[in-house]
Scaffold this motif. Structure first.
Motif: not given
Length: 236
Positions: A116-130
């Motif tokens: 499964a894939e998930a956002g890294d909670p330590h890197l919020h706002g840097t995943d390219g979701t805008g």
């Protein structure tokens, strides 16, 4: 609204139901780069590369979904499109979907491993979701943790799902479950199965795997330098 029920989407789906699911559940839950175009999603469902479980109201309206992408030649799977309609989140529909779908898929497909894939909670706002409001990523991660998921220590990124959307970076690749063939101990997994999955996933989504692909190359190198990769807790 009444009690929801769980049913499956496999093979050639009901186009109207899938369209409503895409517009009312997927669109507000995933950024454009996190979801395939509708026509592509419909094609991969028809090609049996994707299995779907959906939650529907008594009048047939889809309000939640959990999909599984299947890589038959290596018996690996990827949980994807796990989402509930925004106004119904937090009511246990996601757990009902997982409870109904995963035992069936486990019995029918007998996967060696489910990712499964998930956002890294330590890197919020840097995943390219805008930066849009696409649901509670932390809640999704907690839900996966409740199912026993563990994370892999590799710099994961998601392949480009739609032309021009770009890849998503700063993500976690999780192992939801694995059998003894690929995970002979609960704290490790054979690196070769992770590499095999990555090669097939990127090839399926992007059409080719290039030798000069630096970011993907980092992932593959991490897999090739060791026989086993550790399976780590989701939070540290």
């Amino acid at each position: 609204m009444g009690e929801v029920s769980i049913r499956t989407l496999e093979g050639e789906p009901d186009a109207g139901t899938l369209r409503r699911l895409y517009d009312t559940v997927f669109a507000p839950s995933f950024a454009p780069a996190e979801r395939e175009p509708f026509d592509k999603l419909r094609r991969v469902l028809a090609a049996d590369e994707l299995r779907g479980a959906i939650a529907v109201t008594p009048d047939g309206e889809p309000v939640g979904a959990l999909f599984l992408e299947w890589f038959a030649d290596i018996r690996a799977a990827l949980l994807c499109y796990f989402a509930i309609r925004p106004d119904l989140r937090g009511q246990g529909i996601g757990r009902r979907l997982a409870a109904a779908a995963t035992p069936r898929w486990r019995t029918e497909l007998k996967p060696h491993v489910v990712f499964a894939e998930a956002g890294d909670p330590h890197l919020h706002g840097t995943d390219g979701t805008g930066g849009g409001d696409y649901g509670d990523g932390d809640a999704r991660l907690r839900l996966y943790g409740g199912f026993g998921a563990r994370r892999l220590p590799i710099p994961y990124l998601m392949p480009e799902l739609a032309p021009g959307a770009g890849r998503l970076h700063n993500l976690l690749l999780l192992v939801m479950e694995a059998d003894e063939t690929v995970s002979p101990a609960p704290d490790r997994i054979r690196a070769a199965i992770v590499e095999d999955f990555l090669l097939r996933y990127f090839d399926r989504q992007e059409g080719a795997v290039r030798d000069d692909d630096g970011r993907l190359g980092q992932l593959l190198t991490a897999c090739r330098r060791t026989e086993f990769l550790p399976l780590l807790p989701l939070t540290t």
